[in-house]
Design an enzyme around this catalytic site. Sequence first.
Site, PDB file in Angstrom:
ATOM      1  N   ASP A 111      -0.974   1.650  -4.933  1.00  0.00           N
ATOM      2  CA  ASP A 111      -1.995   0.276  -5.124  1.00  0.00           C
ATOM      3  C   ASP A 111      -3.555   0.831  -5.420  1.00  0.00           C
ATOM      4  O   ASP A 111      -3.942   0.342  -5.732  1.00  0.00           O
ATOM      5  CB  ASP A 111      -2.356  -0.568  -4.295  1.00  0.00           C
ATOM      6  CG  ASP A 111      -2.456  -0.873  -2.441  1.00  0.00           C
ATOM      7  OD1 ASP A 111      -2.483   0.581  -2.377  1.00  0.00           O
ATOM      8  OD2 ASP A 111      -3.165  -1.776  -1.809  1.00  0.00           O
ATOM      9  N   ASP A 133      -6.207   2.174  -3.747  1.00  0.00           N
ATOM     10  CA  ASP A 133      -7.276   1.397  -2.758  1.00  0.00           C
ATOM     11  C   ASP A 133      -7.473   3.421  -1.745  1.00  0.00           C
ATOM     12  O   ASP A 133      -9.067   2.347  -1.428  1.00  0.00           O
ATOM     13  CB  ASP A 133      -7.169   0.309  -2.379  1.00  0.00           C
ATOM     14  CG  ASP A 133      -5.592   0.280  -0.969  1.00  0.00           C
ATOM     15  OD1 ASP A 133      -5.467   1.381  -1.465  1.00  0.00           O
ATOM     16  OD2 ASP A 133      -5.372  -0.286   0.006  1.00  0.00           O
ATOM     17  N   SER A 187       0.392  -1.039   0.463  1.00  0.00           N
ATOM     18  CA  SER A 187      -0.013   0.278  -0.162  1.00  0.00           C
ATOM     19  C   SER A 187       0.766   1.199   0.207  1.00  0.00           C
ATOM     20  O   SER A 187       1.429   1.561  -1.005  1.00  0.00           O
ATOM     21  CB  SER A 187      -0.962  -0.026   0.828  1.00  0.00           C
ATOM     22  OG  SER A 187      -2.096   0.847   1.196  1.00  0.00           O
ATOM     23  N   ASP A 191      -3.407   6.185  -3.440  1.00  0.00           N
ATOM     24  CA  ASP A 191      -2.019   5.887  -3.501  1.00  0.00           C
ATOM     25  C   ASP A 191      -1.189   4.469  -4.042  1.00  0.00           C
ATOM     26  O   ASP A 191      -1.859   4.537  -5.568  1.00  0.00           O
ATOM     27  CB  ASP A 191      -1.865   5.039  -1.738  1.00  0.00           C
ATOM     28  CG  ASP A 191      -3.418   3.783  -2.176  1.00  0.00           C
ATOM     29  OD1 ASP A 191      -3.887   3.929  -2.633  1.00  0.00           O
ATOM     30  OD2 ASP A 191      -3.108   3.381  -0.822  1.00  0.00           O
TER      31      ASP A 191
END
Length: 578
Positions: A308, A310, A147, A306
């Site tokens: 990734d 999400d 993340s 961000d």
Amino acid sequence: MSNWEAVYEKWNTYENLDPSLKKELADIQNDEAALEDAFYQELTFGTGGMRGILGPGTNRMNIYTVRKAANGLANHLLANRVNVRDRGVAVAYDCRYMSREFAVETAKVLGSYGIRAYVFKSLRPTPLLSFTVRHLGAVAGVMITASHNPPEYNGFKVYNEDGGQITPGEADEIIEQIRRTENELTVPYLEQDELEEEELINWVGEEVDHAYLERLKQITKLEEEEQERKKEMGIVFTPLHGTAHDLVLKGLDQLNFTNVGVVKEQAEPDPEFSTVKSPNPEEHQAFTMAIEQGQESNAAILLGTDPDADRLGVAVKDKAGEYQVLTGNQLGSLMLDYLLTHTDEHVLKTARLVKTVVTTELGRSIADSYGAKTIDTLTGFKYIGEKIHEFDSSGETFIFGFEESYGYLISSFARDKDAVQAAVMACEMAYYWDKQGKTLLEALDDIYEKHGYYLEGMSSLTLKGKEGSEMIASIMEAVRNKPFEEIGGFSVKQTEDYLAGERTLVEEGRKEEISLPRENMLKFILDEDAWVCLRPSGTEPKIKYYYGVCGSSKEDSRNKLNDIKQALDEAVGQITRS
């Protein structure tokens, strides 16, 4: 010889140790503290998977710890699911160091059990992996990501067949299978050419992207004629060197947003995230370049995702022409109000907002005003995904899910927080209010006027390594053994201990059960609609404390919030110094 030294010796003398890890191990061979930290424990596999620093050792992310996790997952699936080999496992990865390698290693271990892996040819966002599991009818999913953690981290995140993050019960079963894997260095696997020869790895291209984008089209609340109209509202978008670039731009293009600028320096994937201190849209510094570009182009809204994809951050201009970054609670409240405003009254009867216990109570007030019900979950979007799964059979209608840490989900075709959905909806919402002659900040002020001036904050204390973990445990134990009676001048009305699963009603002198899973978290409900919550992070070496108030004005709320923050800082500081 201590236990960690024995484990280190096992690695150090293993003839077939990966050459790059062997070199890294040699580099720290005379640093006892570094060696102990790398080997004193196995990397924790929590309720969503595992995340850690890259490097050699059982407490690090490397091909051996990934293989061990994949081995545990394979055995769990074969013991608890049907048609595992035919249905297969979807695997995606982000832009971090070793992400693609870890994705392939996962497929290699799954393949040794005859389980097919559907691996993306190139990096993809986390929400697309969630969608892919459902779209392909896979038995599980694995996302290789850390993340918004710093560049030295990576992770192994597991999804169940519903496309949601694994539940605590599923995590416990996988952990048990991981424990049965005695030696991470000798986990069985097939080579990549063997996987391809036996068709145990399927490389996934853009076909799943197209299916996702078709579903994304359907979340809009705009009338068809309005959807087709070209929209010249200025937008600046930064994917912060991550995975969101293509899907966000295509999603905006589907709604005919024609004036979208991308921060060029942050458009390309970069595992170093070289232009930001942290690739986290929660951190305002991540918007520095977007703000500069927005000022030049007079953009109405700035978007930041961000790595990734999400989490989404949004910034909009205030009356002075300066960009203000909205908090996760503010953006979530705006989205909720917009969605409910455009929801049929018959649907509202079964409509459900799902939020976490540390997310703003403004959401509940907004939902109540439309006749929608609010459901609270523990911190973590996996619990929101679990609730959505329950709605599939309960007749309840999922309307929106959000958490204060910039995670939102509008439509349940994905079952994890989805910054692509949220980015498109944020722009649609800004466009809608712009046509009404209002900015998002003005729309937010209207919500505050109607519901009260809710304001929230979050502080964290980073405590790394073995000693840090012990200190975090000590802080929680100290507060649990001697609960606060007042915080910042506010009296405690209720104490909620989610590890014990009980709520103490202080004034009534009685206790009642909390019907949520057990988690190491403490929440204090204060008078005057204030609250505080302490929780160790599940993904970072931090203890976090959240707090919220509802004042008679913005100034009143800020003063109350500051009083609570100072009291918490002092209380936690006293414990760490003792």
